[in-house]
Every structure is written in structure tokens, then in C-alpha cells.
Design a protein around this motif. Structure first.
Motif, PDB file in Angstrom:
ATOM      1  N   GLU A 126       0.835  -1.198   0.000  1.00 19.92           N
ATOM      2  CA  GLU A 126       0.000   0.000   0.000  1.00 19.92           C
ATOM      3  C   GLU A 126       0.871   1.251   0.000  1.00 19.92           C
ATOM      4  O   GLU A 126       0.527   2.258  -0.632  1.00 19.92           O
ATOM      5  N   THR A 127       2.014   1.189   0.674  1.00 20.51           N
ATOM      6  CA  THR A 127       2.932   2.330   0.714  1.00 20.51           C
ATOM      7  C   THR A 127       3.395   2.690  -0.694  1.00 20.51           C
ATOM      8  O   THR A 127       3.333   3.856  -1.101  1.00 20.51           O
ATOM      9  N   HIS A 128       3.842   1.693  -1.451  1.00 20.26           N
ATOM     10  CA  HIS A 128       4.307   1.971  -2.807  1.00 20.26           C
ATOM     11  C   HIS A 128       3.166   2.404  -3.724  1.00 20.26           C
ATOM     12  O   HIS A 128       3.353   3.270  -4.583  1.00 20.26           O
ATOM     13  N   ALA A 129       2.000   1.831  -3.540  1.00 21.68           N
ATOM     14  CA  ALA A 129       0.848   2.235  -4.364  1.00 21.68           C
ATOM     15  C   ALA A 129       0.483   3.694  -4.085  1.00 21.68           C
ATOM     16  O   ALA A 129       0.183   4.458  -5.024  1.00 21.68           O
ATOM     17  N   LYS A 130       0.524   4.104  -2.820  1.00 24.53           N
ATOM     18  CA  LYS A 130       0.248   5.509  -2.479  1.00 24.53           C
ATOM     19  C   LYS A 130       1.344   6.422  -3.030  1.00 24.53           C
ATOM     20  O   LYS A 130       1.054   7.521  -3.516  1.00 24.53           O
ATOM     21  N   GLU A 131       2.593   5.979  -2.951  1.00 22.81           N
ATOM     22  CA  GLU A 131       3.700   6.768  -3.507  1.00 22.81           C
ATOM     23  C   GLU A 131       3.532   6.935  -5.019  1.00 22.81           C
ATOM     24  O   GLU A 131       3.824   8.007  -5.558  1.00 22.81           O
ATOM     25  N   LEU A 132       3.057   5.888  -5.700  1.00 26.81           N
ATOM     26  CA  LEU A 132       2.820   5.983  -7.137  1.00 26.81           C
ATOM     27  C   LEU A 132       1.772   7.050  -7.441  1.00 26.81           C
ATOM     28  O   LEU A 132       1.961   7.883  -8.327  1.00 26.81           O
ATOM     29  N   VAL A 133       0.690   7.042  -6.697  1.00 25.64           N
ATOM     30  CA  VAL A 133      -0.355   8.052  -6.912  1.00 25.64           C
ATOM     31  C   VAL A 133       0.219   9.454  -6.682  1.00 25.64           C
ATOM     32  O   VAL A 133      -0.057  10.380  -7.453  1.00 25.64           O
ATOM     33  N   GLU A 134       1.050   9.609  -5.663  1.00 25.93           N
ATOM     34  CA  GLU A 134       1.653  10.925  -5.386  1.00 25.93           C
ATOM     35  C   GLU A 134       2.609  11.356  -6.509  1.00 25.93           C
ATOM     36  O   GLU A 134       2.653  12.532  -6.868  1.00 25.93           O
ATOM     37  N   MET A 135       3.358  10.390  -7.051  1.00 28.81           N
ATOM     38  CA  MET A 135       4.264  10.723  -8.160  1.00 28.81           C
ATOM     39  C   MET A 135       3.466  11.119  -9.411  1.00 28.81           C
ATOM     40  O   MET A 135       3.847  12.043 -10.135  1.00 28.81           O
ATOM     41  N   VAL A 136       2.370  10.425  -9.641  1.00 31.06           N
ATOM     42  CA  VAL A 136       1.519  10.774 -10.782  1.00 31.06           C
ATOM     43  C   VAL A 136       0.938  12.171 -10.580  1.00 31.06           C
ATOM     44  O   VAL A 136       0.826  12.947 -11.530  1.00 31.06           O
ATOM     45  N   LYS A 137       0.599  12.513  -9.348  1.00 31.00           N
ATOM     46  CA  LYS A 137       0.118  13.871  -9.056  1.00 31.00           C
ATOM     47  C   LYS A 137       1.205  14.900  -9.384  1.00 31.00           C
ATOM     48  O   LYS A 137       0.933  15.943  -9.985  1.00 31.00           O
ATOM     49  N   LYS A 138       2.433  14.602  -8.993  1.00 26.71           N
ATOM     50  CA  LYS A 138       3.534  15.526  -9.280  1.00 26.71           C
ATOM     51  C   LYS A 138       3.698  15.707 -10.794  1.00 26.71           C
ATOM     52  O   LYS A 138       3.889  16.824 -11.284  1.00 26.71           O
ATOM     53  N   ILE A 139       3.595  14.613 -11.537  1.00 21.85           N
ATOM     54  CA  ILE A 139       3.706  14.683 -13.003  1.00 21.85           C
ATOM     55  C   ILE A 139       2.523  15.448 -13.587  1.00 21.85           C
ATOM     56  O   ILE A 139       2.685  16.248 -14.511  1.00 21.85           O
ATOM     57  N   HIS A 140       1.331  15.219 -13.042  1.00 23.65           N
ATOM     58  CA  HIS A 140       0.136  15.977 -13.442  1.00 23.65           C
ATOM     59  C   HIS A 140       0.404  17.474 -13.296  1.00 23.65           C
ATOM     60  O   HIS A 140       0.136  18.255 -14.216  1.00 23.65           O
ATOM     61  N   ASP A 141       0.933  17.871 -12.147  1.00 22.23           N
ATOM     62  CA  ASP A 141       1.209  19.291 -11.893  1.00 22.23           C
ATOM     63  C   ASP A 141       2.255  19.839 -12.863  1.00 22.23           C
ATOM     64  O   ASP A 141       2.102  20.951 -13.385  1.00 22.23           O
ATOM     65  N   MET A 142       3.311  19.071 -13.110  1.00 20.83           N
ATOM     66  CA  MET A 142       4.351  19.512 -14.052  1.00 20.83           C
ATOM     67  C   MET A 142       3.765  19.680 -15.455  1.00 20.83           C
ATOM     68  O   MET A 142       4.036  20.679 -16.136  1.00 20.83           O
ATOM     69  N   PHE A 143       2.996  18.690 -15.872  1.00 17.91           N
ATOM     70  CA  PHE A 143       2.424  18.705 -17.214  1.00 17.91           C
ATOM     71  C   PHE A 143       1.572  19.947 -17.421  1.00 17.91           C
ATOM     72  O   PHE A 143       1.757  20.690 -18.394  1.00 17.91           O
ATOM     73  N   TRP A 144       0.624  20.177 -16.521  1.00 16.27           N
ATOM     74  CA  TRP A 144      -0.289  21.302 -16.732  1.00 16.27           C
ATOM     75  C   TRP A 144       0.408  22.642 -16.555  1.00 16.27           C
ATOM     76  O   TRP A 144       0.084  23.608 -17.250  1.00 16.27           O
ATOM     77  N   LYS A 145       1.406  22.698 -15.689  1.00 15.05           N
ATOM     78  CA  LYS A 145       2.180  23.939 -15.566  1.00 15.05           C
ATOM     79  C   LYS A 145       2.929  24.210 -16.873  1.00 15.05           C
ATOM     80  O   LYS A 145       3.015  25.357 -17.312  1.00 15.05           O
ATOM     81  N   SER A 146       3.436  23.143 -17.507  1.00 11.64           N
ATOM     82  CA  SER A 146       4.168  23.330 -18.768  1.00 11.64           C
ATOM     83  C   SER A 146       3.260  23.864 -19.867  1.00 11.64           C
ATOM     84  O   SER A 146       3.726  24.475 -20.830  1.00 11.64           O
ATOM     85  N   LYS A 147       1.973  23.654 -19.737  1.00 13.38           N
ATOM     86  CA  LYS A 147       0.995  24.145 -20.719  1.00 13.38           C
ATOM     87  C   LYS A 147       0.386  25.483 -20.281  1.00 13.38           C
ATOM     88  O   LYS A 147      -0.485  26.014 -20.963  1.00 13.38           O
ATOM     89  N   GLY A 148       0.814  25.988 -19.119  1.00 19.23           N
ATOM     90  CA  GLY A 148       0.293  27.260 -18.633  1.00 19.23           C
ATOM     91  C   GLY A 148      -1.151  27.169 -18.174  1.00 19.23           C
ATOM     92  O   GLY A 148      -1.886  28.155 -18.242  1.00 19.23           O
ATOM     93  N   ARG A 149      -1.557  25.979 -17.720  1.00 18.09           N
ATOM     94  CA  ARG A 149      -2.946  25.788 -17.282  1.00 18.09           C
ATOM     95  C   ARG A 149      -2.968  25.311 -15.844  1.00 18.09           C
ATOM     96  O   ARG A 149      -2.062  24.624 -15.387  1.00 18.09           O
ATOM     97  N   ASP A 150      -4.013  25.663 -15.159  1.00 14.29           N
ATOM     98  CA  ASP A 150      -4.214  25.224 -13.777  1.00 14.29           C
ATOM     99  C   ASP A 150      -5.357  24.216 -13.775  1.00 14.29           C
ATOM    100  O   ASP A 150      -6.530  24.599 -13.762  1.00 14.29           O
TER     101      ASP A 150
END
Length: 159
Positions: A126-150
Motif C-alpha cells: 500500500e505504501t508503494h501504491a500511495k507513492e505511485l499516486v503521489e508521483m503521478v500527481k507531481k507529473i500531473h502538476d508539471m504537465f499542466w504547468k508546462s501548458k500554462g494551465r491550472d
């Protein structure tokens, strides 16, 4: 002679030069699929952990348990693999060297996220699965910031 003719045709009718960022120049990228699949990995992991072992003398209960356990594992592994595929497409096709200026940890983030996908396939953590979700969130934030969108982050299944 045929080669000469083909060469002349190419010179008379040159093909227009085209450029694409990937195999198909669709330009459509969105990390939402990796969020959904990572969330499924977490959900299946939690379901596996929550399964109660049946009485070993109850054959029907053991069969039902093994069937459910097998299905949860298969889904978890399939979704972890899909998450990895989605992340790799974003990493290799969407993000470019120019993005490293805004996200110097971009490569490390994706590398760690894809490694977590592998961990989630071979473990029931469960720890690694939660860490995966958090990493995907970080990538989500990077992606949308790179497009200038919130674009807000959300989970389909509240924790």
C-alpha cells in the motif's frame, strides 16, 4: 534507368517536409489516464490487503478466495503496466529538453514513477501504491504547468 526516373520525379515533385513530436502528430496528451490507472493500482492493493483468509477446510471458500485474489492481482498488475506506459509516453513524447529549465527533476521524477509501477506489479505494498499516486500527481502538476494551465487534481475514489 528506373532509379534515374524516380530521382527526377523526386526532384520535380519534392515531398513537403513534416515534423512530428511522436509517431502520430496528434498533439493530444493528458496525464489523466495515468491518474486513473495508478488509482486502480492503489484500490486493488487495498482490496488484496483487506481480503480475509478462508477456513482451509472450506473448499468452496478457498476456491472463492483464490479466484478473487487472482483477479485482484491481475488487475493490479495490468493497471500498473498501463500506468507505466502512459508515463513513458508523456516522458518520451511530450516533454522536451526545454522543459528541464522549469522542471530540473523531470527525469528523476519520471524514472522514480516508472520504477514504482514495477514495484507495484511485483509487490502488494500500500505504501508503494500511495507513492505511485503521489508521483503521478507531481507529473500531473508539471504537465499542466508546462501548458500554462491550472488543472485541479482529484481522485475518483476518495481516500
Amino acid at each position: 534507368m528506373l532509379n534515374t526516373l524516380i530521382s527526377k520525379l523526386k526532384n520535380w515533385f519534392p515531398a513537403e517536409e513534416v515534423q512530428a513530436h511522436c509517431d502520430g502528430p496528434c498533439g493530444v496528451y493528458d496525464p489523466s489516464t495515468s491518474r486513473i490507472t495508478a488509482e486502480a493500482v492503489l484500490s486493488m492493493t487495498q482490496k488484496l490487503i483487506a481480503l480475509d483468509l478462508p477456513n482451509p477446510n472450506d473448499k468452496n471458500a478457498v476456491i472463492a478466495y483464490n479466484n478473487t485474489f487472482s483477479r485482484y492481482v491481475a488487475i493490479k498488475e495490468e493497471q500498473a503496466h498501463k500506468t507505466k506506459e502512459e508515463l513513458l509516453v508523456l516522458w518520451t513524447d511530450y516533454f522536451k529538453p526545454v522543459h528541464l529549465q522549469d522542471f530540473p527533476d523531470l527525469h528523476d521524477t519520471f524514472w522514480k514513477a516508472t520504477k514504482l509501477c514495477s514495484s507495484c506489479k511485483v509487490e502488494v505494498s500500500e505504501t508503494h501504491a500511495k507513492e505511485l499516486v503521489e508521483m503521478v500527481k507531481k507529473i500531473h502538476d508539471m504537465f499542466w504547468k508546462s501548458k500554462g494551465r491550472d488543472v485541479s487534481w482529484y481522485l475518483a475514489k476518495p481516500s
